[in-house]
Design an enzyme around this catalytic site. Structure first.
Site, PDB file in Angstrom:
ATOM      1  N   GLY A  15       0.805  -1.329   0.044  1.00  0.00           N
ATOM      2  CA  GLY A  15      -0.052  -0.090  -0.070  1.00  0.00           C
ATOM      3  C   GLY A  15       0.801   1.228   0.255  1.00  0.00           C
ATOM      4  O   GLY A  15       0.541   2.186   0.691  1.00  0.00           O
ATOM      5  N   ARG A  68     -15.074 -16.229  -9.045  1.00  0.00           N
ATOM      6  CA  ARG A  68     -14.970 -14.785  -9.329  1.00  0.00           C
ATOM      7  C   ARG A  68     -16.478 -13.884  -9.116  1.00  0.00           C
ATOM      8  O   ARG A  68     -16.358 -12.857  -8.264  1.00  0.00           O
ATOM      9  CB  ARG A  68     -14.298 -14.412 -10.388  1.00  0.00           C
ATOM     10  N   ARG A  94      -6.355  -8.687  -7.702  1.00  0.00           N
ATOM     11  CA  ARG A  94      -7.481  -9.770  -8.325  1.00  0.00           C
ATOM     12  C   ARG A  94      -7.894  -9.142  -9.780  1.00  0.00           C
ATOM     13  O   ARG A  94      -8.150  -7.972  -9.597  1.00  0.00           O
ATOM     14  CB  ARG A  94      -8.542  -9.829  -7.428  1.00  0.00           C
ATOM     15  N   LEU A  96     -10.991  -8.377 -11.886  1.00  0.00           N
ATOM     16  CA  LEU A  96     -12.021  -8.175 -11.666  1.00  0.00           C
ATOM     17  C   LEU A  96     -13.291  -8.572 -12.678  1.00  0.00           C
ATOM     18  O   LEU A  96     -12.903  -8.311 -13.897  1.00  0.00           O
ATOM     19  CB  LEU A  96     -12.584  -6.553 -11.557  1.00  0.00           C
ATOM     20  N   HIS A 112      -0.641   0.638 -13.653  1.00  0.00           N
ATOM     21  CA  HIS A 112       0.190  -0.239 -14.263  1.00  0.00           C
ATOM     22  C   HIS A 112       1.536   0.318 -14.359  1.00  0.00           C
ATOM     23  O   HIS A 112       1.690   1.111 -14.872  1.00  0.00           O
ATOM     24  CB  HIS A 112      -0.697  -0.878 -15.499  1.00  0.00           C
ATOM     25  N   LEU A 147      -7.789  -6.449 -19.810  1.00  0.00           N
ATOM     26  CA  LEU A 147      -6.823  -6.386 -18.612  1.00  0.00           C
ATOM     27  C   LEU A 147      -5.893  -5.467 -19.019  1.00  0.00           C
ATOM     28  O   LEU A 147      -5.454  -5.331 -20.304  1.00  0.00           O
ATOM     29  CB  LEU A 147      -6.238  -7.681 -18.434  1.00  0.00           C
ATOM     30  N   ASP A 148      -5.566  -4.203 -18.239  1.00  0.00           N
ATOM     31  CA  ASP A 148      -4.542  -3.397 -18.464  1.00  0.00           C
ATOM     32  C   ASP A 148      -4.666  -2.650 -19.891  1.00  0.00           C
ATOM     33  O   ASP A 148      -3.758  -2.084 -20.304  1.00  0.00           O
ATOM     34  CB  ASP A 148      -3.117  -4.038 -18.590  1.00  0.00           C
ATOM     35  N   THR A 175       8.269   5.504  -6.913  1.00  0.00           N
ATOM     36  CA  THR A 175       8.578   6.973  -6.869  1.00  0.00           C
ATOM     37  C   THR A 175       7.565   7.798  -7.649  1.00  0.00           C
ATOM     38  O   THR A 175       6.965   8.914  -7.330  1.00  0.00           O
ATOM     39  CB  THR A 175       9.951   7.279  -6.996  1.00  0.00           C
ATOM     40  N   GLU A 177       5.122   6.588  -9.450  1.00  0.00           N
ATOM     41  CA  GLU A 177       3.515   6.488  -9.208  1.00  0.00           C
ATOM     42  C   GLU A 177       2.806   7.154  -8.005  1.00  0.00           C
ATOM     43  O   GLU A 177       1.743   7.479  -8.141  1.00  0.00           O
ATOM     44  CB  GLU A 177       3.468   4.842  -8.774  1.00  0.00           C
TER      45      GLU A 177
HETATM   46  C1  GRF Z   1       2.305  -0.850  -7.842  1.00  0.00           C
HETATM   47  O1  GRF Z   1       3.691  -0.756  -8.218  1.00  0.00           O
HETATM   48  C2  GRF Z   1       1.529  -0.913  -8.970  1.00  0.00           C
HETATM   49  O2  GRF Z   1       2.019  -0.138 -10.229  1.00  0.00           O
HETATM   50  C3  GRF Z   1       0.906  -2.215  -9.159  1.00  0.00           C
HETATM   51  O3  GRF Z   1       1.088  -2.685  -7.994  1.00  0.00           O
HETATM   52  C4  GRF Z   1       1.912  -2.011  -6.971  1.00  0.00           C
HETATM   53  C5  GRF Z   1       1.381  -1.635  -5.763  1.00  0.00           C
HETATM   54  O4  GRF Z   1       2.386  -1.371  -4.725  1.00  0.00           O
HETATM   55  N1  GRF Z   1      -0.365  -2.212  -9.966  1.00  0.00           N
HETATM   56  P1  GRF Z   1       1.891  -0.701  -3.523  1.00  0.00           P
HETATM   57  O5  GRF Z   1       0.988  -1.919  -2.776  1.00  0.00           O
HETATM   58  O6  GRF Z   1       1.072   0.415  -3.663  1.00  0.00           O
HETATM   59  O7  GRF Z   1       3.128  -0.356  -2.845  1.00  0.00           O
END
Ligand code: GRF
Length: 222
Positions: A15, A68, A94, A96, A112, A147-148, A175, A177
Protein backbone atom coordinates in the site's frame (compact mmCIF):
# COMPACT_ATOMS: atom_id res chain seq x y z
CA UNK A 1 -18.13 14.49 -9.98
CA UNK A 2 -17.93 17.34 -7.53
CA UNK A 3 -15.37 18.01 -4.84
CA UNK A 4 -14.93 15.59 -1.97
CA UNK A 5 -15.37 12.70 -4.32
CA UNK A 6 -15.97 9.63 -2.15
CA UNK A 7 -13.11 7.27 -2.90
CA UNK A 8 -12.58 3.60 -2.10
CA UNK A 9 -9.00 2.33 -2.38
CA UNK A 10 -8.53 -1.39 -3.06
CA UNK A 11 -5.27 -3.01 -2.08
CA UNK A 12 -3.71 -6.43 -1.60
CA UNK A 13 -0.30 -5.61 -0.20
CA UNK A 14 2.06 -2.98 1.09
CA UNK A 15 0.00 0.00 0.00
CA UNK A 16 2.72 2.54 -0.74
CA UNK A 17 0.43 4.10 -3.34
CA UNK A 18 -2.34 4.21 -0.74
CA UNK A 19 0.12 6.02 1.55
CA UNK A 20 0.78 8.56 -1.19
CA UNK A 21 -2.97 9.27 -1.35
CA UNK A 22 -3.19 9.54 2.45
CA UNK A 23 -0.25 11.96 2.57
CA UNK A 24 -1.52 14.06 -0.31
CA UNK A 25 -4.99 14.40 1.21
CA UNK A 26 -3.50 15.22 4.64
CA UNK A 27 -1.37 17.97 3.12
CA UNK A 28 -4.43 19.52 1.47
CA UNK A 29 -3.04 18.99 -2.03
CA UNK A 30 -5.65 16.38 -2.96
CA UNK A 31 -9.35 16.96 -2.46
CA UNK A 32 -10.72 13.42 -2.21
CA UNK A 33 -12.60 11.84 0.66
CA UNK A 34 -10.86 8.56 1.41
CA UNK A 35 -14.00 6.70 2.47
CA UNK A 36 -12.76 3.13 2.81
CA UNK A 37 -9.74 0.94 2.17
CA UNK A 38 -10.67 -2.56 1.02
CA UNK A 39 -8.41 -5.59 0.84
CA UNK A 40 -8.80 -9.22 -0.18
CA UNK A 41 -5.84 -9.99 2.07
CA UNK A 42 -6.25 -9.56 5.85
CA UNK A 43 -2.45 -9.27 6.26
CA UNK A 44 -2.05 -6.43 3.77
CA UNK A 45 0.08 -3.74 5.40
CA UNK A 46 -2.05 -1.14 3.66
CA UNK A 47 -4.85 -1.95 6.12
CA UNK A 48 -2.54 -0.84 8.95
CA UNK A 49 -1.73 2.37 7.10
CA UNK A 50 -5.48 3.09 6.81
CA UNK A 51 -6.29 2.27 10.42
CA UNK A 52 -3.43 4.51 11.59
CA UNK A 53 -5.25 7.50 10.14
CA UNK A 54 -8.79 6.32 10.99
CA UNK A 55 -9.91 5.46 7.48
CA UNK A 56 -12.53 2.68 7.67
CA UNK A 57 -11.30 -0.67 6.39
CA UNK A 58 -13.01 -3.75 5.02
CA UNK A 59 -11.62 -7.14 4.11
CA UNK A 60 -13.16 -10.08 2.29
CA UNK A 61 -10.94 -13.03 1.42
CA UNK A 62 -11.43 -14.35 -2.08
CA UNK A 63 -10.63 -17.91 -0.94
CA UNK A 64 -14.02 -18.07 0.77
CA UNK A 65 -15.93 -17.83 -2.51
CA UNK A 66 -16.63 -20.50 -5.10
CA UNK A 67 -16.00 -18.21 -8.06
CA UNK A 68 -14.98 -14.73 -9.14
CA UNK A 69 -18.54 -13.48 -9.72
CA UNK A 70 -19.63 -14.33 -6.20
CA UNK A 71 -16.52 -12.73 -4.71
CA UNK A 72 -16.97 -9.60 -6.81
CA UNK A 73 -20.61 -9.31 -5.82
CA UNK A 74 -19.61 -9.51 -2.16
CA UNK A 75 -16.98 -6.76 -2.64
CA UNK A 76 -19.46 -4.51 -4.41
CA UNK A 77 -22.13 -5.02 -1.76
CA UNK A 78 -19.56 -4.16 0.93
CA UNK A 79 -18.20 -1.11 -0.91
CA UNK A 80 -21.70 0.19 -1.54
CA UNK A 81 -22.06 0.75 2.21
CA UNK A 82 -19.85 3.81 1.55
CA UNK A 83 -21.49 4.77 -1.77
CA UNK A 84 -18.12 5.46 -3.44
CA UNK A 85 -17.94 7.76 -6.46
CA UNK A 86 -14.53 6.41 -7.41
CA UNK A 87 -12.65 3.12 -6.95
CA UNK A 88 -8.85 3.29 -6.95
CA UNK A 89 -7.05 -0.02 -7.49
CA UNK A 90 -3.67 0.30 -5.82
CA UNK A 91 -1.88 -3.00 -6.00
CA UNK A 92 -5.17 -4.94 -5.90
CA UNK A 93 -4.08 -8.33 -7.16
CA UNK A 94 -7.42 -9.73 -8.30
CA UNK A 95 -8.84 -9.53 -11.80
CA UNK A 96 -12.32 -8.01 -11.63
CA UNK A 97 -15.27 -9.64 -13.40
CA UNK A 98 -17.19 -7.98 -16.23
CA UNK A 99 -20.16 -7.58 -13.92
CA UNK A 100 -18.11 -5.67 -11.35
CA UNK A 101 -16.55 -3.42 -13.98
CA UNK A 102 -20.02 -2.70 -15.44
CA UNK A 103 -21.42 -1.86 -12.00
CA UNK A 104 -18.81 0.89 -11.57
CA UNK A 105 -18.40 1.72 -15.27
CA UNK A 106 -16.04 4.62 -15.79
CA UNK A 107 -15.41 4.96 -12.05
CA UNK A 108 -12.53 2.53 -11.55
CA UNK A 109 -8.88 3.57 -11.86
CA UNK A 110 -5.80 1.38 -11.95
CA UNK A 111 -2.08 2.03 -12.12
CA UNK A 112 0.04 -0.32 -14.16
CA UNK A 113 3.85 -0.26 -13.94
CA UNK A 114 4.61 0.18 -17.64
CA UNK A 115 4.09 2.66 -20.44
CA UNK A 116 0.92 1.03 -21.75
CA UNK A 117 0.10 -0.28 -24.29
CA UNK A 118 3.65 -1.64 -23.90
CA UNK A 119 4.04 -4.44 -21.35
CA UNK A 120 0.60 -5.33 -20.05
CA UNK A 121 0.66 -8.17 -17.52
CA UNK A 122 3.26 -9.12 -14.94
CA UNK A 123 7.03 -8.76 -14.49
CA UNK A 124 7.17 -5.50 -16.43
CA UNK A 125 10.47 -4.22 -15.01
CA UNK A 126 12.40 -7.36 -15.95
CA UNK A 127 10.88 -7.32 -19.44
CA UNK A 128 11.84 -3.66 -19.96
CA UNK A 129 15.45 -4.34 -18.89
CA UNK A 130 15.69 -7.45 -21.08
CA UNK A 131 14.42 -5.48 -24.07
CA UNK A 132 17.04 -2.75 -23.48
CA UNK A 133 14.40 0.00 -23.49
CA UNK A 134 15.50 3.57 -22.85
CA UNK A 135 12.28 4.60 -21.09
CA UNK A 136 9.97 2.97 -18.60
CA UNK A 137 7.30 4.22 -16.24
CA UNK A 138 3.74 3.77 -15.13
CA UNK A 139 0.27 4.43 -16.48
CA UNK A 140 -2.93 5.49 -14.73
CA UNK A 141 -5.93 4.26 -16.70
CA UNK A 142 -9.65 3.61 -16.45
CA UNK A 143 -10.48 -0.03 -15.87
CA UNK A 144 -12.48 -1.83 -18.52
CA UNK A 145 -12.99 -5.53 -19.14
CA UNK A 146 -9.73 -5.63 -21.05
CA UNK A 147 -6.89 -6.32 -18.62
CA UNK A 148 -4.49 -3.33 -18.55
CA UNK A 149 -6.27 -2.14 -21.70
CA UNK A 150 -8.65 0.59 -20.52
CA UNK A 151 -8.33 4.20 -21.72
CA UNK A 152 -5.20 5.84 -20.40
CA UNK A 153 -5.19 9.08 -18.41
CA UNK A 154 -1.66 9.91 -17.29
CA UNK A 155 1.76 8.36 -17.79
CA UNK A 156 4.91 9.08 -15.81
CA UNK A 157 8.07 8.14 -17.66
CA UNK A 158 11.65 7.96 -16.50
CA UNK A 159 14.95 6.87 -18.07
CA UNK A 160 16.07 3.27 -17.58
CA UNK A 161 19.57 2.75 -16.17
CA UNK A 162 20.93 -0.21 -18.12
CA UNK A 163 22.99 -1.55 -15.21
CA UNK A 164 20.21 -1.56 -12.61
CA UNK A 165 18.30 -4.55 -11.31
CA UNK A 166 14.59 -5.08 -11.84
CA UNK A 167 14.10 -4.35 -8.12
CA UNK A 168 15.94 -1.02 -8.34
CA UNK A 169 13.94 -0.06 -11.41
CA UNK A 170 10.70 -1.06 -9.67
CA UNK A 171 11.58 1.18 -6.75
CA UNK A 172 12.25 4.15 -9.02
CA UNK A 173 8.99 3.54 -10.89
CA UNK A 174 7.12 3.55 -7.58
CA UNK A 175 8.52 6.99 -6.76
CA UNK A 176 6.89 8.16 -9.98
CA UNK A 177 3.63 6.33 -9.20
CA UNK A 178 3.33 8.07 -5.86
CA UNK A 179 3.28 11.38 -7.73
CA UNK A 180 1.13 10.61 -10.77
CA UNK A 181 -1.56 8.42 -9.22
CA UNK A 182 -2.95 10.90 -6.68
CA UNK A 183 -2.67 13.63 -9.30
CA UNK A 184 -4.67 11.69 -11.92
CA UNK A 185 -7.28 10.63 -9.34
CA UNK A 186 -7.58 14.27 -8.31
CA UNK A 187 -8.34 15.21 -11.91
CA UNK A 188 -11.14 12.62 -11.98
CA UNK A 189 -12.44 13.80 -8.61
CA UNK A 190 -12.58 17.38 -9.86
CA UNK A 191 -14.40 16.30 -13.01
CA UNK A 192 -11.52 17.45 -15.25
CA UNK A 193 -11.09 13.89 -16.48
CA UNK A 194 -14.03 11.70 -17.45
CA UNK A 195 -14.71 8.33 -18.99
CA UNK A 196 -17.21 8.78 -21.82
CA UNK A 197 -18.05 6.50 -24.76
CA UNK A 198 -15.24 4.18 -23.78
CA UNK A 199 -12.63 6.94 -23.91
CA UNK A 200 -10.77 9.34 -21.67
CA UNK A 201 -11.84 12.97 -21.89
CA UNK A 202 -9.53 15.62 -20.48
CA UNK A 203 -10.91 19.13 -20.01
CA UNK A 204 -13.83 18.40 -22.33
CA UNK A 205 -11.78 16.95 -25.20
CA UNK A 206 -11.22 13.33 -26.19
CA UNK A 207 -7.69 12.37 -25.21
CA UNK A 208 -6.31 10.12 -27.93
CA UNK A 209 -3.06 9.96 -25.99
CA UNK A 210 -2.62 10.15 -22.22
CA UNK A 211 -1.10 13.16 -20.51
CA UNK A 212 2.62 12.49 -20.05
CA UNK A 213 4.96 13.67 -17.31
CA UNK A 214 8.69 13.08 -17.53
CA UNK A 215 10.88 12.38 -14.51
CA UNK A 216 14.64 12.25 -14.04
CA UNK A 217 16.60 9.23 -12.83
CA UNK A 218 15.89 10.13 -9.22
CA UNK A 219 12.16 10.34 -9.81
CA UNK A 220 12.02 14.14 -9.73
CA UNK A 221 9.46 15.61 -12.09
CA UNK A 222 11.15 17.59 -14.88
C1 GRF B 1 2.31 -0.73 -7.90
O1 GRF B 1 3.64 -0.72 -8.29
C2 GRF B 1 1.39 -0.72 -9.09
O2 GRF B 1 2.01 -0.36 -10.28
C3 GRF B 1 0.90 -2.12 -9.20
O3 GRF B 1 0.94 -2.65 -7.90
C4 GRF B 1 1.94 -1.98 -7.14
C5 GRF B 1 1.35 -1.69 -5.78
O4 GRF B 1 2.31 -1.28 -4.87
N1 GRF B 1 -0.41 -2.13 -9.80
P1 GRF B 1 1.90 -0.68 -3.46
O5 GRF B 1 1.11 -1.77 -2.73
O6 GRF B 1 1.09 0.54 -3.68
O7 GRF B 1 3.19 -0.41 -2.78
Amino acid sequence: MGTRCKTAILISGSGTNLQAFIDRVASGALDLELSVVFSNNPDAFGLVRARDVDIPTACIEHGHFANRDLFDRAIADKLDEWQPDLLVLAGFMRILSAGFVARYAGRILNIHPALLPAYPGLDTHRRVLDAGDEWHGSTVHFVTEELDGGPRILQGRLPVIASESAEQLAERVQTVEHQIYPEAAGWVGEGRVEFRDGRTWIDGTVAREPAVQTFDELGQRL
